[in-house]
Design a protein around this motif. Sequence first.
Motif, PDB file in Angstrom:
ATOM      1  N   ILE A 288      42.870   6.288  37.113  1.00 48.22           N
ATOM      2  CA  ILE A 288      41.881   7.206  37.690  1.00 48.22           C
ATOM      3  C   ILE A 288      42.593   8.397  38.321  1.00 48.22           C
TER       4      ILE A 288
ATOM      5  N   GLN B 147      39.318   7.279  33.983  1.00 51.86           N
ATOM      6  CA  GLN B 147      38.334   8.061  34.712  1.00 51.86           C
ATOM      7  C   GLN B 147      38.960   9.243  35.442  1.00 51.86           C
ATOM      8  N   ASN B 148      38.239  10.354  35.451  1.00 53.83           N
ATOM      9  CA  ASN B 148      38.607  11.518  36.274  1.00 53.83           C
ATOM     10  C   ASN B 148      39.965  12.115  35.905  1.00 53.83           C
TER      11      ASN B 148
ATOM     12  N   ASP C 258      35.192   7.698  31.316  1.00 54.23           N
ATOM     13  CA  ASP C 258      34.153   8.310  32.151  1.00 54.23           C
ATOM     14  C   ASP C 258      34.658   9.500  32.953  1.00 54.23           C
ATOM     15  N   HIS C 259      33.875  10.569  32.992  1.00 50.79           N
ATOM     16  CA  HIS C 259      34.180  11.721  33.852  1.00 50.79           C
ATOM     17  C   HIS C 259      35.585  12.285  33.624  1.00 50.79           C
TER      18      HIS C 259
END
Length: 339
Positions: free
Chosen positions: A96, A120-121, A144-145
């Motif tokens: 992340i 993520q991110n 995700d994201h």
Amino acid sequence: MKFFIANIASVLFAVAVLASTIPGKHFVAESWGLEGFARDNPLGSTTGGNGGLTIVVADASGLQAAVKGNESKVVLVNGTITLSSRLRVGSNKSVIGINDTAHITGKGIDVADVTNVILQNLKISFVLDNDCITVRNSTRVWIDHNEFQSDIEHGPDFYDGQVDIVRASDWITVSWNYFHDHWKSSLVGNDDKFRDIDFGHFHITYHHNYWRNEGTRGPAGRFGHQHVYNNLYVDFHYQAIHSRSDNQMLVEGNVFRGATREALSTYGLVIPDDSPNTCVCGDQELDGYANLGAENDWGSATINISQTGNFSSAPYEYKLTPLALVQNVIELGAGVGKI
Ligand SMILES: *[C@@H]1O[C@H](CO)[C@@H](O)[C@H](O)[C@H]1NC(C)=O
Ligand SMILES: *[C@@H]1O[C@H](CO)[C@@H](O)[C@H](O)[C@H]1NC(C)=O
Ligand SMILES: *[C@@H]1O[C@H](CO)[C@@H](O)[C@H](O)[C@H]1NC(C)=O
Ligand SMILES: *[C@@H]1O[C@H](CO)[C@@H](O)[C@H](O)[C@H]1NC(C)=O
Ligand SMILES: *[C@@H]1O[C@H](CO)[C@@H](O)[C@H](O)[C@H]1NC(C)=O
Ligand SMILES: *[C@@H]1O[C@H](CO)[C@@H](O)[C@H](O)[C@H]1NC(C)=O
Ligand SMILES: *[C@@H]1O[C@H](CO)[C@@H](O)[C@H](O)[C@H]1NC(C)=O
């Protein structure tokens, strides 16, 4: 009906408040966790490194070491990391970005022969010779994201895919990513010769992704099942959603803006704009299937469905954003720095 109206009203209210006072991240973080096939599947929800140690890494060797093995671990990426070899992520990991400055470049990420991974991110850009992320022979993956970027000036074959999913991978959700300035975005099933291995796998949910200035494959699927809902396409130039080689898709609540030639096709023809090196006439495969659920806004793009299939409803609960709000919600919520 009452519930439906109340629901729309509350989303409208949330967007109105959000636009004026509350930063986008609150709206998104509070409203959306994991949904789709990475959550609801026979193997169990995707949890990544939850429950394990959290470690912060700021260089390539630290990152490479942190993601090895199958122990649960949350790996936070701090700043820009230039990889000189592909990052091979083990099972039970979350990788992340610490904030919107986390950036991976040089080489991309392999999620191969593993289970239970969250990415993520992260901004991932200008990866040469391979995909930004390849998911191969793996299950329970949540992407995700993130933000993916290169350029389209170099043509379709200079860079590879942004998120390619191959070799019978299954139970995956690709949500809230910002894919931009790239030709071939997301291929599911990369070769007809793996039909027997792949067939019946590739259960993938694509939702609330923002695709802008892209060429093809948003996504393109063979042999599996993809639920493609509430995505925003702006100037997705040639062909966005492509279901071929007996693939099944459920397509709903998506919005197209700007110039897109073809929003959705189930014809087996792999258009020359996608793989010009094989033959100027394109490649011919079997057709796929597509079912339309909630209304889509195709903008000025065409759709070309040769056969409808049996994937007509998703086997899980999910939050469908009203069509009129999709563009606004995705522009506010997709990409890095929003969770
Ligand atoms: C992932 O973690 C779970 C729980 O600790 C463990 O049971 C499982 O074996 C791990 N997965 C792999 C592939 O090792
Ligand atoms: C997890 O990894 C350890 C070594 O890192 C290995 O001994 C064990 O078999 C692995 N477990 C699974 C389920 O793959
Ligand atoms: C991230 O790296 C910066 C230096 O580049 C450092 O100041 C900061 O403390 C690091 N953050 C964390 C959470 O380790
Ligand atoms: C992101 O984190 C880094 C390292 O902790 C810090 O230097 C930087 O100011 C942060 N940026 C933002 C936008 O929060
Ligand atoms: C797929 O991954 C599993 C581990 O999850 C491994 O045992 C198997 O050999 C892999 N299959 C192939 C074809 O690589
Ligand atoms: C649908 O796609 C096929 C194959 O690309 C093409 O021959 C046909 O003209 C298309 N039809 C429409 C209505 O776009
Ligand atoms: C759905 O259609 C595909 C393609 O025709 C077929 O292989 C599959 O068996 C069907 N599934 C069900 C549940 O009918």
